[in-house]
Design an enzyme around this catalytic site. Structure first.
Site, short mmCIF file in Angstrom:
data_model
loop_
_atom_site.label_atom_id
_atom_site.label_comp_id
_atom_site.label_asym_id
_atom_site.label_seq_id
_atom_site.Cartn_x
_atom_site.Cartn_y
_atom_site.Cartn_z
N LYS A 6 41.04 39.86 33.03
CA LYS A 6 40.92 40.33 31.67
C LYS A 6 41.97 41.39 31.36
O LYS A 6 42.28 42.25 32.20
CB LYS A 6 39.52 40.92 31.45
CG LYS A 6 39.17 41.26 30.01
CD LYS A 6 37.72 41.71 29.91
CE LYS A 6 37.37 42.09 28.48
NZ LYS A 6 35.97 42.54 28.36
N LYS A 18 43.14 48.22 30.06
CA LYS A 18 43.91 49.47 30.04
C LYS A 18 44.27 49.92 31.44
O LYS A 18 45.33 50.51 31.67
CB LYS A 18 43.11 50.57 29.36
CG LYS A 18 42.85 50.37 27.88
CD LYS A 18 42.00 51.53 27.37
CE LYS A 18 41.64 51.39 25.91
NZ LYS A 18 40.80 52.51 25.44
N LYS A 74 35.38 50.97 39.96
CA LYS A 74 36.18 52.18 39.76
C LYS A 74 36.27 53.03 41.02
O LYS A 74 37.29 53.64 41.29
CB LYS A 74 35.60 53.01 38.60
CG LYS A 74 35.84 52.39 37.23
CD LYS A 74 35.39 53.32 36.13
CE LYS A 74 35.69 52.74 34.76
NZ LYS A 74 35.31 53.66 33.66
#
Length: 335
Positions: free
Chosen positions: A201, A204, A119
């Site tokens: 994967k 979102k 992130k």
């Protein structure tokens, strides 16, 4: 020695963030398994909105998404008569316990967390202390309810290991309070890949790519369009071959909804092309999601009923959380 709790069924904690649109990967990899296992465990399900603010959020959108996700979980089959559903920020003991755990967690343990690395690389201009410390909040979520099991994918096992290490460290240094949780790894259907890039994967965070994911509230036309653009390969053979990621992903999705065996599915698609494969996958997904969309629309139109469910869930969760936090606080010498 591991602390034990006395319930008729093992207690399970699960959380999901209200960011982006809940998608097929969330449903097949997590939520559907929560629903299917409601008879086996004492379930505590939480919309972890405090986790969402580790990166900047629009407050209005975050609030809306939080209630939307609660309605969607109920639409997917979470039964308030069998499971506890609540919003994380309504139970202040989550962040209170997270502070206690932060004070006993080595910085080295947090710096090794792969999600922090990922992130922070994606948002290099928005790296805040909360992003570094949020694994302690995740540990608090789990330990607060003395959860015995936590359903996770393979990519989340690191967080459970941290929660286990933290529980054992606290129990050793301050006295037995916390249950040392175990991961519940779901294998089949647990890893749904992106339609545009089946090597990654479904996520979102990649939702800004128009053909990456299938949102549970996508219209039938949108679902069909996205599947028709799904990445496959040039071999033209429809078989469960993990080395051919695109076709394997489509067949995996098809199996999750059709409930047919691999042999039955491969036999059905003998002599058929990728175009028909994509269409058939889209059709079973559209029909599989139809009752969820219809239930969601009913639930979200009755906001008072939704709030009533969440209030009852919060009351149940708060009773457990307050007792655990009080025990931990006193063990550490806090007044």
């Amino acid at each position: 020695m591991q602390t034990k709790i006395t319930t008729k069924q093992p207690r399970v904690f699960s959380g999901i963030q209200p960011t982006g649109d809940i998608h097929l990967g969330n449903y097949l990899g997590a939520v559907k398994n929560w629903v299917d296992r409601q008879e086996e465990y004492e379930n505590i399900f939480c919309v972890v909105n405090s986790h969402a603010i580790t990166i900047p959020q629009n407050p209005k959108i975050l609030r809306e998404k939080t209630f939307e996700l609660c309605a969607m979980l109920l639409a997917c089959g979470i039964d308030p008569q069998k499971s506890t559903l609540f919003i994380q920020s309504e139970i202040q003991e989550h962040t209170s316990l997270a502070w206690l755990l932060t004070c006993i967690t080595p910085m080295g343990d947090l710096s090794r967390m792969t999600q922090f690395k990922d992130k922070s690389q994606k948002n290099p201009k928005s790296i805040f202390a909360g992003l570094f410390n949020y694994p302690n909040l995740m540990s608090a979520d789990i330990l607060l309810y003395k959860s015995e099991f936590v359903p996770v994918g393979e990519d989340q096992k690191q967080h459970i290991e941290l929660a286990r290490d933290t529980a054992m460290r606290f129990n050793r240094d301050y006295g037995e309070i916390f249950v040392v949780p175990q991961p519940l790894i779901q294998k089949e259907g647990a890893r749904i890949m992106g339609l545009d890039d089946p090597t990654k994967k479904m996520s979102k965070s990649s939702g800004d790519k128009p053909n990456h994911l299938i949102a549970l509230l996508d219209s039938p036309d949108e679902i069909m369009r996205k599947f028709k653009k799904a990445t496959t390969d040039s071999e033209g053979i429809i078989a469960f071959d993990e080395n051919r990621a695109g076709v394997y992903n489509l067949l995996n999705i098809y199996q999750c909804f059709s409930k047919e065996s691999k042999e039955e599915i491969e036999k059905f698609f003998v002599g058929k092309g990728y175009g028909e494969l994509k269409t058939k996958v889209a059709e079973v997904v559209i029909e599989g999601l139809r009752p969820i969309r219809e239930s969601y629309e009913r639930l979200f139109s009755d906001f008072a009923y939704l709030q009533e469910i969440l209030q009852k869930g919060s009351e149940t969760a708060r009773e457990i959380a307050q007792k655990t936090y009080q025990e931990a606080k006193e063990k550490m010498g806090l007044i």
